[in-house]
Scaffold this motif. Structure first.
Motif, PDB file in Angstrom:
ATOM      1  N   LYS A  84      -1.354  -9.530   4.342  1.00 51.56           N
ATOM      2  CA  LYS A  84      -2.398  -8.974   3.246  1.00 51.56           C
ATOM      3  C   LYS A  84      -2.086  -7.632   3.397  1.00 51.56           C
ATOM      4  O   LYS A  84      -2.195  -6.602   4.278  1.00 51.56           O
ATOM      5  CB  LYS A  84      -3.733  -9.245   3.626  1.00 51.56           C
ATOM      6  CG  LYS A  84      -4.815  -8.805   2.842  1.00 51.56           C
ATOM      7  CD  LYS A  84      -6.332  -9.163   3.436  1.00 51.56           C
ATOM      8  CE  LYS A  84      -7.300  -8.863   2.404  1.00 51.56           C
ATOM      9  NZ  LYS A  84      -8.722  -9.288   2.790  1.00 51.56           N
ATOM     10  N   LEU A  85      -1.844  -7.311   2.251  1.00 52.53           N
ATOM     11  CA  LEU A  85      -1.181  -5.685   2.110  1.00 52.53           C
ATOM     12  C   LEU A  85      -2.286  -4.679   2.383  1.00 52.53           C
ATOM     13  O   LEU A  85      -3.221  -4.677   1.705  1.00 52.53           O
ATOM     14  CB  LEU A  85      -0.495  -5.597   0.692  1.00 52.53           C
ATOM     15  CG  LEU A  85      -0.139  -3.985   0.252  1.00 52.53           C
ATOM     16  CD1 LEU A  85       1.083  -3.606   1.066  1.00 52.53           C
ATOM     17  CD2 LEU A  85       0.399  -4.261  -1.110  1.00 52.53           C
ATOM     18  N   ASN A  86      -1.734  -3.608   3.129  1.00 48.12           N
ATOM     19  CA  ASN A  86      -2.594  -2.285   3.021  1.00 48.12           C
ATOM     20  C   ASN A  86      -1.327  -1.501   2.648  1.00 48.12           C
ATOM     21  O   ASN A  86      -0.336  -0.987   3.313  1.00 48.12           O
ATOM     22  CB  ASN A  86      -3.179  -2.166   4.525  1.00 48.12           C
ATOM     23  CG  ASN A  86      -3.673  -0.513   4.483  1.00 48.12           C
ATOM     24  OD1 ASN A  86      -3.537   0.166   3.480  1.00 48.12           O
ATOM     25  ND2 ASN A  86      -4.688  -0.463   5.482  1.00 48.12           N
ATOM     26  N   ALA A  87      -1.682  -0.757   1.410  1.00 50.73           N
ATOM     27  CA  ALA A  87      -0.563   0.069   0.812  1.00 50.73           C
ATOM     28  C   ALA A  87      -0.432   1.544   1.325  1.00 50.73           C
ATOM     29  O   ALA A  87       0.272   2.244   0.896  1.00 50.73           O
ATOM     30  CB  ALA A  87      -0.623   0.030  -0.918  1.00 50.73           C
ATOM     31  N   VAL A  88      -1.165   1.761   2.446  1.00 53.37           N
ATOM     32  CA  VAL A  88      -1.381   3.018   2.952  1.00 53.37           C
ATOM     33  C   VAL A  88      -0.806   2.893   4.539  1.00 53.37           C
ATOM     34  O   VAL A  88      -1.482   1.916   5.317  1.00 53.37           O
ATOM     35  CB  VAL A  88      -2.600   3.697   3.081  1.00 53.37           C
ATOM     36  CG1 VAL A  88      -2.651   5.079   3.538  1.00 53.37           C
ATOM     37  CG2 VAL A  88      -3.211   3.818   1.515  1.00 53.37           C
ATOM     38  N   PRO A  89       0.314   3.317   4.900  1.00 54.60           N
ATOM     39  CA  PRO A  89       0.962   4.515   4.269  1.00 54.60           C
ATOM     40  C   PRO A  89       1.976   3.813   3.156  1.00 54.60           C
ATOM     41  O   PRO A  89       1.973   2.595   3.221  1.00 54.60           O
ATOM     42  CB  PRO A  89       1.793   4.897   5.280  1.00 54.60           C
ATOM     43  CG  PRO A  89       2.140   4.034   6.288  1.00 54.60           C
ATOM     44  CD  PRO A  89       0.720   3.213   6.449  1.00 54.60           C
ATOM     45  N   ASP A  90       2.475   4.715   2.286  1.00 52.54           N
ATOM     46  CA  ASP A  90       3.305   4.141   1.118  1.00 52.54           C
ATOM     47  C   ASP A  90       4.604   3.652   1.477  1.00 52.54           C
ATOM     48  O   ASP A  90       5.493   3.058   0.402  1.00 52.54           O
ATOM     49  CB  ASP A  90       3.204   4.887   0.188  1.00 52.54           C
ATOM     50  CG  ASP A  90       4.118   5.945   0.341  1.00 52.54           C
ATOM     51  OD1 ASP A  90       4.654   6.275   1.546  1.00 52.54           O
ATOM     52  OD2 ASP A  90       4.366   7.040  -0.541  1.00 52.54           O
ATOM     53  N   ARG A  91       5.058   3.306   2.814  1.00 52.70           N
ATOM     54  CA  ARG A  91       6.321   2.747   3.308  1.00 52.70           C
ATOM     55  C   ARG A  91       6.068   2.248   4.580  1.00 52.70           C
ATOM     56  O   ARG A  91       5.376   2.776   5.462  1.00 52.70           O
ATOM     57  CB  ARG A  91       7.458   3.657   2.906  1.00 52.70           C
ATOM     58  CG  ARG A  91       7.355   4.845   3.832  1.00 52.70           C
ATOM     59  CD  ARG A  91       8.855   5.577   3.608  1.00 52.70           C
ATOM     60  NE  ARG A  91       9.336   5.634   2.391  1.00 52.70           N
ATOM     61  CZ  ARG A  91      10.518   5.674   1.983  1.00 52.70           C
ATOM     62  NH1 ARG A  91      11.535   5.720   2.779  1.00 52.70           N
ATOM     63  NH2 ARG A  91      10.934   5.730   0.630  1.00 52.70           N
ATOM     64  N   ALA A  92       6.756   1.193   5.244  1.00 50.20           N
ATOM     65  CA  ALA A  92       6.888   0.578   6.557  1.00 50.20           C
ATOM     66  C   ALA A  92       7.590  -0.384   6.689  1.00 50.20           C
ATOM     67  O   ALA A  92       8.011  -1.339   5.785  1.00 50.20           O
ATOM     68  CB  ALA A  92       5.200   0.149   6.629  1.00 50.20           C
ATOM     69  N   GLY A  93       7.817  -0.756   8.062  1.00 51.38           N
ATOM     70  CA  GLY A  93       8.587  -1.854   8.412  1.00 51.38           C
ATOM     71  C   GLY A  93       7.726  -2.883   8.810  1.00 51.38           C
ATOM     72  O   GLY A  93       6.535  -2.659   9.207  1.00 51.38           O
ATOM     73  N   ILE A  94       8.081  -4.152   8.539  1.00 49.33           N
ATOM     74  CA  ILE A  94       7.457  -5.217   8.815  1.00 49.33           C
ATOM     75  C   ILE A  94       7.919  -6.187   9.862  1.00 49.33           C
ATOM     76  O   ILE A  94       7.281  -6.445  10.859  1.00 49.33           O
ATOM     77  CB  ILE A  94       6.918  -6.080   7.582  1.00 49.33           C
ATOM     78  CG1 ILE A  94       6.566  -5.398   6.292  1.00 49.33           C
ATOM     79  CG2 ILE A  94       6.213  -7.294   7.628  1.00 49.33           C
ATOM     80  CD1 ILE A  94       6.452  -5.898   5.036  1.00 49.33           C
ATOM     81  N   LEU A  95       9.182  -6.433   9.731  1.00 46.44           N
ATOM     82  CA  LEU A  95       9.849  -7.388  10.769  1.00 46.44           C
ATOM     83  C   LEU A  95      11.381  -6.518  10.901  1.00 46.44           C
ATOM     84  O   LEU A  95      11.870  -6.523   9.840  1.00 46.44           O
ATOM     85  CB  LEU A  95       9.948  -8.864  10.325  1.00 46.44           C
ATOM     86  CG  LEU A  95       8.680  -9.536  10.407  1.00 46.44           C
ATOM     87  CD1 LEU A  95       9.110 -11.069   9.897  1.00 46.44           C
ATOM     88  CD2 LEU A  95       8.171  -9.776  11.841  1.00 46.44           C
ATOM     89  N   VAL A  96      11.709  -6.379  12.274  1.00 46.81           N
ATOM     90  CA  VAL A  96      12.955  -5.962  12.368  1.00 46.81           C
ATOM     91  C   VAL A  96      13.531  -6.513  13.580  1.00 46.81           C
ATOM     92  O   VAL A  96      12.981  -6.582  14.757  1.00 46.81           O
ATOM     93  CB  VAL A  96      13.121  -4.460  12.532  1.00 46.81           C
ATOM     94  CG1 VAL A  96      14.463  -3.759  12.822  1.00 46.81           C
ATOM     95  CG2 VAL A  96      12.659  -3.607  11.275  1.00 46.81           C
ATOM     96  N   ILE A  97      14.955  -6.971  13.227  1.00 43.14           N
ATOM     97  CA  ILE A  97      15.929  -7.246  14.424  1.00 43.14           C
ATOM     98  C   ILE A  97      16.997  -6.558  14.303  1.00 43.14           C
ATOM     99  O   ILE A  97      17.765  -6.805  13.349  1.00 43.14           O
ATOM    100  CB  ILE A  97      15.956  -8.897  14.751  1.00 43.14           C
ATOM    101  CG1 ILE A  97      14.743  -9.550  15.025  1.00 43.14           C
ATOM    102  CG2 ILE A  97      17.123  -8.969  15.841  1.00 43.14           C
ATOM    103  CD1 ILE A  97      15.065 -11.002  15.230  1.00 43.14           C
ATOM    104  N   GLY A  98      17.092  -5.406  14.957  1.00 39.27           N
ATOM    105  CA  GLY A  98      18.405  -4.491  14.701  1.00 39.27           C
ATOM    106  C   GLY A  98      18.808  -3.883  15.932  1.00 39.27           C
ATOM    107  O   GLY A  98      18.045  -4.004  17.121  1.00 39.27           O
TER     108      GLY A  98
END
Length: 362
Positions: free
Chosen positions: A209-223
């Protein structure tokens, strides 16, 4: 002799007078009127919590607090209508905080925990919550290797282990399935070791369920770590990064995959956009030896040819943020909600993705 006695009496009086200087007399402070009953807060377990572990009987640590405006005289804790602990002596007679009350034998089934507090005037408050100890989870989908329902904690039910919360990440008080969902927070995320999760193919499904603030974000990362840029990491040569960023007022969802020497972008353009205020949608992405794909609500929105995924240095999973391994472009904490997160050691077909989606909505 009389002069000596008079002199000694004068000195003694002077000493007594000097010792009294600067000391306030003790005054009895009368208590004010008892205006309200005690306030009780049960901090753990949370209402609706679902505990799933391998054991049929486990201990649980109960945490609660009680406050009163004048004076507490008793606090009684009960599990399923049986008293497990009572308190009648307090260091602070207006406030009690308990973080270490262990109930040793919690069995499978539904349970009711109650805390009853009584003050000096006989005013009483009873706070009660219901939660459940469920039978051990068994994967229900082909290739399923990871499942986090976020029903009040950060337990992963396949490995029966718990993620590490960084910052103030919490819960949404709403969900698609179960009692609750993950709620992101600023400078916060959940991490997990990747042992047992990395294979030549990889897929993920979850509700979002999107909260557009902030206007960019990471969601899932394996790095992997970026040792050359420890404060703004952006090493994309292995693992994956699933994230969102502003696209003309909408949010565009993208996947980046590293093959060991270079990275590939899975960008569907406008087809992968969601507008602010969008309700729950199912997100999915798949990584095989030849393609990487992104789906939104069972619709393929992006597809890119790749040469597989490399997992070198990928020992950490981040949920709800790009940090710490993908922060160089400010893809930091996501304040959106996430529910029913699952990973698979195979490339899911569209039919399998829709099966999972429909099962969650039943």
């Amino acid at each position: 002799m009389k002069r000596i006695i008079y002199l000694m009496s004068f000195v003694f009086a002077l000493l007594v007078s000097s010792c009294d200087q600067g000391i306030d007399s003790i005054k009895e402070v009368a208590p004010g009127p008892d205006m309200a009953p005690p306030v009780v807060a049960i901090n753990y377990p949370a209402a609706g919590l679902e505990i799933q572990v391998k054991e049929d009987v486990v201990p649980i640590t109960i945490k609660f607090s009680v406050e009163d405006d004048i004076e507490l005289i008793s606090v009684v804790v009960s599990m399923d209508d049986e008293v497990i602990r009572s308190y009648s002596s307090f260091k602070d007679y207006r406030k009690v905080t308990i973080d270490d009350l262990v109930y040793p034998n919690l069995e499978n089934g539904s349970h009711t925990l109650s805390v009853q507090a009584t003050d000096i005037e006989g005013k009483e408050t009873i706070q009660a919550i219901t939660f459940e100890k469920k039978e051990a989870y068994k994967p229900i989908y082909d290739g399923e290797i990871f499942y986090m329902p976020f029903n009040g904690d950060f337990s992963e039910l396949v490995s029966v282990s718990s993620g590490t919360a960084v910052g103030s990440t919490g819960f949404a008080d709403q969900s698609v399935v179960g009692a609750n969902a993950f709620a992101g927070a600023a400078d916060s995320y959940v991490t997990f070791p990747t042992e047992g999760l990395l294979d030549s193919e990889f897929s993920a499904t979850f509700w979002y369920k999107l909260n557009a603030v902030p206007d960019r974000a990471g969601i899932l990362v394996i790095g992997p770590e970026d040792t050359e840029n420890p404060d703004a990491q952006n090493n994309r040569t292995s693992g994956f990064r699933f994230f969102r960023e502003n696209a003309g007022g909408n949010q565009r969802f993208k996947l980046n995959v590293g093959n060991g020497t270079a990275d590939s972008w899975v960008d569907g353009g406008e087809a992968a956009d969601l507008s602010p205020g969008t309700d729950w949608v199912q997100m999915a992405f798949t990584i095989s030896q030849s393609t990487a794909k992104v789906y939104i609500d069972g619709v393929l929105v992006a597809e890119t040819a790749i040469t597989g995924v490399d997992w070198t240095g990928c020992d950490l999973l981040s949920i709800g943020s790009g940090a710490p391994r993908f922060s160089g472009w400010d893809h930091l904490s996501d304040l959106s909600f996430i529910d029913e997160l699952r990973f698979y050691n195979k490339e899911l077909s569209i039919e399998e993705i829709l099966e999972i989606q429909n099962a969650d909505l039943e």
